[in-house]
Design a protein around this motif. Structure first.
Motif, PDB file in Angstrom:
ATOM      1  N   ASN A   1      -2.957 -12.823 -12.460  1.00  0.00           N
ATOM      2  CA  ASN A   1      -3.953 -13.519 -13.289  1.00  0.00           C
ATOM      3  C   ASN A   1      -3.643 -13.344 -14.773  1.00  0.00           C
ATOM      4  OD1 ASN A   1      -6.302 -14.463 -11.410  1.00  0.00           O
ATOM      5  ND2 ASN A   1      -5.750 -12.402 -10.691  1.00  0.00           N
ATOM      6  N   LEU A   2      -3.784 -14.439 -15.514  1.00  0.00           N
ATOM      7  CA  LEU A   2      -3.671 -14.405 -16.971  1.00  0.00           C
ATOM      8  C   LEU A   2      -5.018 -14.807 -17.566  1.00  0.00           C
ATOM      9  CD1 LEU A   2      -0.213 -15.960 -17.967  1.00  0.00           C
ATOM     10  CD2 LEU A   2      -0.851 -13.565 -17.761  1.00  0.00           C
ATOM     11  N   SER A   3      -5.513 -14.017 -18.507  1.00  0.00           N
ATOM     12  CA  SER A   3      -6.773 -14.359 -19.169  1.00  0.00           C
ATOM     13  C   SER A   3      -6.534 -15.452 -20.208  1.00  0.00           C
ATOM     14  CB  SER A   3      -7.366 -13.126 -19.846  1.00  0.00           C
ATOM     15  OG  SER A   3      -6.577 -12.765 -20.972  1.00  0.00           O
ATOM     16  N   ALA A   4      -7.629 -16.027 -20.675  1.00  0.00           N
ATOM     17  CA  ALA A   4      -7.538 -17.072 -21.698  1.00  0.00           C
ATOM     18  C   ALA A   4      -6.915 -16.523 -22.984  1.00  0.00           C
ATOM     19  CB  ALA A   4      -8.931 -17.640 -22.000  1.00  0.00           C
ATOM     20  N   GLN A   5      -7.230 -15.280 -23.341  1.00  0.00           N
ATOM     21  CA  GLN A   5      -6.658 -14.692 -24.551  1.00  0.00           C
ATOM     22  C   GLN A   5      -5.157 -14.509 -24.422  1.00  0.00           C
ATOM     23  OE1 GLN A   5      -8.799 -11.383 -26.409  1.00  0.00           O
ATOM     24  NE2 GLN A   5     -10.536 -11.776 -25.046  1.00  0.00           N
ATOM     25  N   GLN A   6      -4.696 -14.095 -23.231  1.00  0.00           N
ATOM     26  CA  GLN A   6      -3.255 -13.964 -23.031  1.00  0.00           C
ATOM     27  C   GLN A   6      -2.568 -15.320 -23.123  1.00  0.00           C
ATOM     28  OE1 GLN A   6      -3.866 -11.523 -19.238  1.00  0.00           O
ATOM     29  NE2 GLN A   6      -1.816 -10.891 -19.885  1.00  0.00           N
ATOM     30  N   PHE A   7      -3.199 -16.331 -22.557  1.00  0.00           N
ATOM     31  CA  PHE A   7      -2.586 -17.648 -22.501  1.00  0.00           C
ATOM     32  C   PHE A   7      -2.431 -18.249 -23.900  1.00  0.00           C
ATOM     33  CE2 PHE A   7      -2.228 -22.086 -20.953  1.00  0.00           C
ATOM     34  CZ  PHE A   7      -1.250 -21.876 -19.990  1.00  0.00           C
ATOM     35  N   LYS A   8      -3.210 -17.772 -24.861  1.00  0.00           N
ATOM     36  CA  LYS A   8      -3.145 -18.299 -26.224  1.00  0.00           C
ATOM     37  C   LYS A   8      -2.144 -17.556 -27.101  1.00  0.00           C
ATOM     38  CE  LYS A   8      -8.025 -19.612 -26.103  1.00  0.00           C
ATOM     39  NZ  LYS A   8      -9.378 -19.315 -26.627  1.00  0.00           N
ATOM     40  N   GLN A   9      -1.512 -16.502 -26.582  1.00  0.00           N
ATOM     41  CA  GLN A   9      -0.559 -15.744 -27.378  1.00  0.00           C
ATOM     42  C   GLN A   9       0.668 -16.592 -27.711  1.00  0.00           C
ATOM     43  OE1 GLN A   9      -0.229 -11.239 -26.405  1.00  0.00           O
ATOM     44  NE2 GLN A   9      -0.526 -12.255 -24.445  1.00  0.00           N
ATOM     45  N   ASP A  10       1.074 -16.535 -28.972  1.00  0.00           N
ATOM     46  CA  ASP A  10       2.242 -17.312 -29.375  1.00  0.00           C
ATOM     47  C   ASP A  10       3.524 -16.807 -28.703  1.00  0.00           C
ATOM     48  OD1 ASP A  10       0.643 -18.829 -31.014  1.00  0.00           O
ATOM     49  OD2 ASP A  10       0.980 -17.569 -32.785  1.00  0.00           O
ATOM     50  N   ASN A  11       3.582 -15.508 -28.421  1.00  0.00           N
ATOM     51  CA  ASN A  11       4.806 -14.931 -27.863  1.00  0.00           C
ATOM     52  C   ASN A  11       4.715 -14.672 -26.360  1.00  0.00           C
ATOM     53  OD1 ASN A  11       2.932 -12.920 -28.034  1.00  0.00           O
ATOM     54  ND2 ASN A  11       4.310 -11.369 -28.909  1.00  0.00           N
ATOM     55  N   LEU A  12       3.763 -15.322 -25.677  1.00  0.00           N
ATOM     56  CA  LEU A  12       3.597 -15.081 -24.240  1.00  0.00           C
ATOM     57  C   LEU A  12       4.861 -15.455 -23.465  1.00  0.00           C
ATOM     58  CD1 LEU A  12       1.826 -14.335 -21.805  1.00  0.00           C
ATOM     59  CD2 LEU A  12       1.037 -16.719 -21.753  1.00  0.00           C
ATOM     60  N   PHE A  13       5.441 -16.596 -23.764  1.00  0.00           N
ATOM     61  CA  PHE A  13       6.628 -17.048 -23.025  1.00  0.00           C
ATOM     62  C   PHE A  13       7.768 -16.052 -23.181  1.00  0.00           C
ATOM     63  CE2 PHE A  13      10.722 -19.224 -22.983  1.00  0.00           C
ATOM     64  CZ  PHE A  13      10.694 -19.829 -21.732  1.00  0.00           C
ATOM     65  N   SER A  14       8.016 -15.606 -24.411  1.00  0.00           N
ATOM     66  CA  SER A  14       9.124 -14.679 -24.636  1.00  0.00           C
ATOM     67  C   SER A  14       8.889 -13.352 -23.917  1.00  0.00           C
ATOM     68  CB  SER A  14       9.320 -14.443 -26.137  1.00  0.00           C
ATOM     69  OG  SER A  14       8.146 -13.907 -26.724  1.00  0.00           O
ATOM     70  N   LYS A  15       7.621 -12.888 -23.881  1.00  0.00           N
ATOM     71  CA  LYS A  15       7.332 -11.634 -23.182  1.00  0.00           C
ATOM     72  C   LYS A  15       7.597 -11.775 -21.687  1.00  0.00           C
ATOM     73  CE  LYS A  15       3.919  -9.590 -26.303  1.00  0.00           C
ATOM     74  NZ  LYS A  15       2.535  -9.083 -26.438  1.00  0.00           N
ATOM     75  N   ILE A  16       7.130 -12.882 -21.087  1.00  0.00           N
ATOM     76  CA  ILE A  16       7.355 -13.099 -19.652  1.00  0.00           C
ATOM     77  C   ILE A  16       8.845 -13.215 -19.359  1.00  0.00           C
ATOM     78  CG2 ILE A  16       7.039 -14.780 -17.797  1.00  0.00           C
ATOM     79  CD1 ILE A  16       4.256 -15.314 -18.903  1.00  0.00           C
ATOM     80  N   GLU A  17       9.557 -13.916 -20.189  1.00  0.00           N
ATOM     81  CA  GLU A  17      11.001 -14.085 -19.980  1.00  0.00           C
ATOM     82  C   GLU A  17      11.718 -12.747 -20.030  1.00  0.00           C
ATOM     83  OE1 GLU A  17      14.419 -17.172 -21.602  1.00  0.00           O
ATOM     84  OE2 GLU A  17      12.975 -16.342 -23.041  1.00  0.00           O
ATOM     85  N   LEU A  18      11.346 -11.894 -20.976  1.00  0.00           N
ATOM     86  CA  LEU A  18      11.987 -10.585 -21.095  1.00  0.00           C
ATOM     87  C   LEU A  18      11.692  -9.707 -19.878  1.00  0.00           C
ATOM     88  CD1 LEU A  18      11.416  -9.736 -24.875  1.00  0.00           C
ATOM     89  CD2 LEU A  18      13.593 -10.253 -23.750  1.00  0.00           C
ATOM     90  N   ILE A  19      10.438  -9.759 -19.391  1.00  0.00           N
ATOM     91  CA  ILE A  19      10.083  -8.941 -18.226  1.00  0.00           C
ATOM     92  C   ILE A  19      10.848  -9.402 -16.990  1.00  0.00           C
ATOM     93  CG2 ILE A  19       8.190  -8.350 -16.659  1.00  0.00           C
ATOM     94  CD1 ILE A  19       6.336  -8.408 -19.098  1.00  0.00           C
ATOM     95  N   LEU A  20      10.962 -10.690 -16.789  1.00  0.00           N
ATOM     96  CA  LEU A  20      11.731 -11.206 -15.638  1.00  0.00           C
ATOM     97  C   LEU A  20      13.185 -10.767 -15.727  1.00  0.00           C
ATOM     98  CD1 LEU A  20      10.305 -14.841 -15.255  1.00  0.00           C
ATOM     99  CD2 LEU A  20       9.738 -12.800 -13.917  1.00  0.00           C
ATOM    100  N   LYS A  21      13.753 -10.814 -16.909  1.00  0.00           N
ATOM    101  CA  LYS A  21      15.137 -10.376 -17.080  1.00  0.00           C
ATOM    102  C   LYS A  21      15.262  -8.872 -16.841  1.00  0.00           C
ATOM    103  CE  LYS A  21      16.622 -13.974 -20.323  1.00  0.00           C
ATOM    104  NZ  LYS A  21      17.092 -14.263 -21.687  1.00  0.00           N
ATOM    105  N   GLU A  22      14.252  -8.130 -17.315  1.00  0.00           N
ATOM    106  CA  GLU A  22      14.289  -6.674 -17.175  1.00  0.00           C
ATOM    107  C   GLU A  22      14.364  -6.268 -15.702  1.00  0.00           C
ATOM    108  OE1 GLU A  22      11.499  -2.759 -18.201  1.00  0.00           O
ATOM    109  OE2 GLU A  22      11.007  -4.744 -19.028  1.00  0.00           O
ATOM    110  N   PHE A  23      13.603  -6.970 -14.825  1.00  0.00           N
ATOM    111  CA  PHE A  23      13.569  -6.593 -13.408  1.00  0.00           C
ATOM    112  C   PHE A  23      14.404  -7.539 -12.527  1.00  0.00           C
ATOM    113  CE2 PHE A  23       9.573  -4.901 -15.182  1.00  0.00           C
ATOM    114  CZ  PHE A  23       9.752  -3.556 -14.870  1.00  0.00           C
TER     115      PHE A  23
END
Length: 846
Positions: free
Chosen positions: A678-700
């Protein structure tokens, strides 16, 4: 006596302020108050003589700026240093007689001898006496200013009608600006030397006739009238104004007419025609004789400059001749009331202009500009011989400007910039003042919060929101009585103080507020309805309450009213404080939970309804708070979202779920499992959300198609364009997107087909009721059919029994989750379920 007058003046000003208070707005009252304070201080200082020195300096400065000119009627014969070397000092009677004789040959109209001659200086006494007896010769005397020793009588043979006294008066600062023209003594009238010369020039036959005017404050000379200088005239506040005095008008820093030396006269080195019909003054100009005076030109001369007495007499005589001819030569002053009006005009003008300018820099610039304008007008009027107060209005302007700047600084710190209402600190001061006043009625503080104001801000913009707040403030001010105090606490929150009011009065006022706010508001072609939630806090007789405590309690009660989801008010009670303290403790514990790593994840299985096989998990956060044990997500998730802690918590959940999925993939390589996060509305509005998700996927080292992100439909609708762009970027990573709690929010079906969604999750509220409600079952069928039409997977939440499962299978729903299959599992239990499918009920599937 002066202090008594000032006291009366202050009482008058106080009465004026009290009268104007109900008439003017707050800004108008401040303008009037600043004007009156400045006026009081400046006028009081003037009464004490504080401006005399500076006003006289202004007179000097304007005099130096005035253009120079020569009087063709006047000739000055100066006895120079060279003459002293040639003829010695004192000059003999013969030398002076020769001077007078040569001058008289060329028929001057008047000869003024500015040399004391009260006893003989042989040789030539008889010749001098003969010359002094000529009808057009004026002699001089000194009446003495300190003692009889200073007196110098006139020549004994000259009649009184041709004798004038030395008329030069020195101001306290040592400069010569005034002249004493006439003293009407009981025994005989005393004429000044220059006045005797001028009257002789105007009317040789009746030189002294009719000099006194019927008006005892003026003299008559030819066609002109000379007003008497009064105390307080012009810049003078503290002077000896006895006798008939006037201000001296200088023509220049030097001689007002043609100048010759005694040697030139005695040797015949001059044009005789230059003396015909003129006023000829004879006197010393030698500096060694120290017959010199400081004048207004001294400060601007750049050198030690003083004007000889005979030259000064020449300036006075020239001025008197102009007066007699009817020319403008007398300095005029405003009357006392005129000077007061002149000062009021400038102070009122600068106060008004300064308050209307928004920036303090502009206020200062405006004050300087008005001061310069006042100075310029004073100089122009001076050139027309009208002496306006110069320093006095400038001081008033600067004082008023400073007071306005200071008041604005205080106002900006104590008032809201948008609405002009008092701010929190000033409101607390109002409460403190009300508490200090004894009364049988209690004090009530109301805290008002506008409902759904953020929707206006987000949909129409902050400028529109500001307009709504201004309108709300105006409506509240119009509704509340004069005894109440209204303040803006910030954002969409307002506070109201009801000092010593009955509860029935407060209830009536709250009802009037509700009616006023509910009136439709048209904004950007939108018709808006405004409502608000109000909390009340009332002082208790048995307890001493602080202003901050009352405001806090009203704020707490407001949150209770807001939970009612309607316009109503709640009165604070002790249980509200306990709830607020519990919430505060919860927030404090949440902060500690991050440091103590008290959060963990449980995983609820997601099952294929047709086959019963495990398809994945939904990651659910849990909190083990040490002493308090397991705390329900329903208790802490709203607090996490409100405090903003959802951002670090959400990132931790995503990382932890990805980490666990990576471990399961290594442990069970043959299982094709997915994790829903689940992603909250506040998370979904983060400007860097995509980059954070991309980095985590690469990390694991996870492929995106193993991750399904769940977001609510309201999150998408709030900013549809930004949501669409982010979802498209996430799809590029292979991530699947599910719309959570579908049907419970906006249900904007027209938007649904536009977004790259992969799944719809049927809310548990429909699933739990569909076995007993045909309407809810039809809603579920509609959602399933809609999802199938849009090629989206369907996941039902909250499946609790066999009948619900059967109905969902009948409707065509693909996946489900709920306690019928399994409660959320720990990592170990979830791993066991993956290995053996052990969590599934037996006998349900073929």
């Amino acid at each position: 006596m002066r202090l008594i007058r000032l006291g009366r003046y202050r009482k008058i000003l106080s009465a004026i302020v009290n009268f104007l208070t109900p008439v003017f707005s707050f800004r108008g009252r401040i303008t009037v108050a600043v004007s009156l304070i400045s006026l009081t201080l400046v006028t009081g200082l003037k009464q004490l003589g504080g401006f005399q020195r500076f006003e006289l300096a202004g007179f000097d400065y304007f005099t130096r700026l005035s253009p120079a000119s020569l009087d063709s009627r006047l000739v000055i014969i100066g006895i120079t240093e060279a003459d002293l070397q040639q003829y010695g000092w004192p000059l003999s009677d013969q030398t002076i007689a020769d001077l007078l004789s040569i001058v008289q040959r060329h028929h001057p109209k008047v000869v003024g001898l500015d040399i004391y001659r009260n006893f003989p200086h042989e040789p030539g006494t008889a010749q001098l006496t003969e010359q002094l007896n000529r009808d057009n010769v004026i002699a001089i005397m000194n009446v003495g200013s300190r003692s009889a020793a200073d007196q110098v009588p006139p020549p004994p043979t000259v009649p009184w009608e041709r004798v004038g006294f030395n008329d030069l008066i020195v101001d306290p600062d040592g400069s010569l600006r005034r002249t004493l023209l006439f003293v009407n003594a009981p025994e005989k009238p005393y004429f000044s030397f220059a006045l005797r010369v001028a009257t002789q020039y105007v009317d040789p036959v009746n030189a002294a006739a009719n000099i006194l005017s019927p008006d005892p404050t003026s003299l008559v000379l030819g066609e002109g009238t000379i007003p008497r200088l009064q105390r307080g005239g012009g810049g003078y506040q503290r002077i000896d104004a006895r006798g008939y005095q006037t201000l001296l008008r200088y023509r220049s820093a030097h001689s007002p007419g043609q100048t010759l030396t005694a040697q030139q006269i005695l040797t015949g080195d001059f044009e005789g025609e230059s003396l015909r019909g003129k006023v000829v003054l004879i006197g010393s100009v030698a500096r060694s004789l120290r017959d010199e005076f400081h004048t207004p030109y001294l400060a601007g001369s750049g050198e030690k400059f003083a004007m000889p007495g005979v030259t000064v007499h020449g300036h006075i005589t020239s001025q008197l001749l102009d007066i007699a001819a009817g020319n403008a030569a007398i300095y005029r002053f405003l009357p006392a009331w005129g000077e007061f009006a002149w000062l009021i005009m400038w102070i009122g003008l600068v106060s008004t202009v300064a308050w209307s300018v928004k920036r303090s820099e502009g206020v200062l610039l405006g004050g300087v500009g008005l001061g310069a304008l006042s100075f310029g007008i004073s100089f122009v009027s001076f050139s027309y011989l009208i002496w306006l107060p110069t320093v006095e209005p400038i001081v008033g302007i600067l004082l008023a400007t400073g007071l306005v700047v200071g008041q604005r600084a205080i106002y900006q710190q104590t008032h809201d910039a948008l609405t002009g209402l008092p701010s929190r600190d000033l409101f607390l001061a109002y409460i403190q003042r009300a508490i200090a006043q004894p009364s049988r009625e209690g004090i009530t503080v109301a805290f008002l919060d506008v409902n759904r104001f953020q929707v206006i801000n987000k949909s129409l913009g902050h400028s529109a929101g500001d307009g709504v707040l201004v309108t709300i403030a105006e409506r509240l001010v119009a509704t509340l009585g004069d005894q109440t105090k209204l303040a803006r606490m910030g954002g969409d929150e307002f506070a109201i103080l009801f000092p010593h009011s009955r509860q029935s009065q407060i209830n009536a006022c709250l009802e009037a507020m509700r009616a006023a706010l509910s009136k439709p508001l048209i904004l950007q072609n939108h018709r808006l309805a405004i409502s608000a939630s109000v909390g009340l806090a009332i002082t208790q007789r048995q307890s001493a309450q602080s202003p901050a405590g009352l405001l806090r309690d009203a704020h707490t009660a407001m949150y209770r009213a807001k939970a009612m989801n309607e316009f109503r008010h709640q009165v604070f009670s002790s249980d509200m404080r306990e709830d607020a303290l519990s919430r505060l403790d919860l927030e404090s514990d949440l902060l500690a939970a991050f440091d103590n790593q008290e959060f963990f994840l449980n995983y609820q299985p997601i099952v294929a309804l047709k086959t019963g096989r495990l398809k994945g998990f939904e990651a659910l956060v849990r909190w083990n708070s040490g002493e308090k044990g397991i705390i329900s997500p329903a208790d802490f998730i709203p607090v996490v979202e409100e405090t903003g802690l959802i951002l670090p918590l959400g990132e931790w959940i995503f990382r932890e779920a990805c980490c666990q999925l990576s471990k399961w993939q290594a442990q069970f390589p043959d299982q094709d499992l997915k994790i829903s996060i689940n992603l909250s509305a506040q998370q979904f509005k983060q400007d860097n959300l995509f980059s954070k998700i991309e980095l985590i996927l690469k990390e694991f080292r996870l492929a995106g198609h193993f991750i399904q992100i769940e977001i609510t439909e309201s999150t998408i609708i709030e900013d549809s364009q930004a949501a669409y762009e982010l979802m498209m970027r996430l799809k590029q990573l292979g991530i699947q997107i599910a719309i959570d709690d579908f049907g419970t929010g906006y249900s904007s079906l027209s938007y649904l087909h536009r977004f790259p969604s992969d799944a719809l999750k049927v809310d548990r509220s429909f699933v739990s009721r569909m076995e007993n409600s045909t309407e809810d079952y039809e809603i579920v069928q509609t959602i399933v059919t809609l999802g199938q039409k849009l090629n989206m997977h369907l996941v039902a939440e909250g499946i609790a029994n066999q009948k619900q499962l059967a109905l969902l299978r009948e409707a065509g729903c693909e996946y489900g989750q709920g306690y019928f299959f399994s409660k959320p599992l720990s990592v170990a239990d979830a791993s066991e379920a993956i290995a053996h499918q052990a969590q599934l009920p037996h006998g349900l599937y073929p």
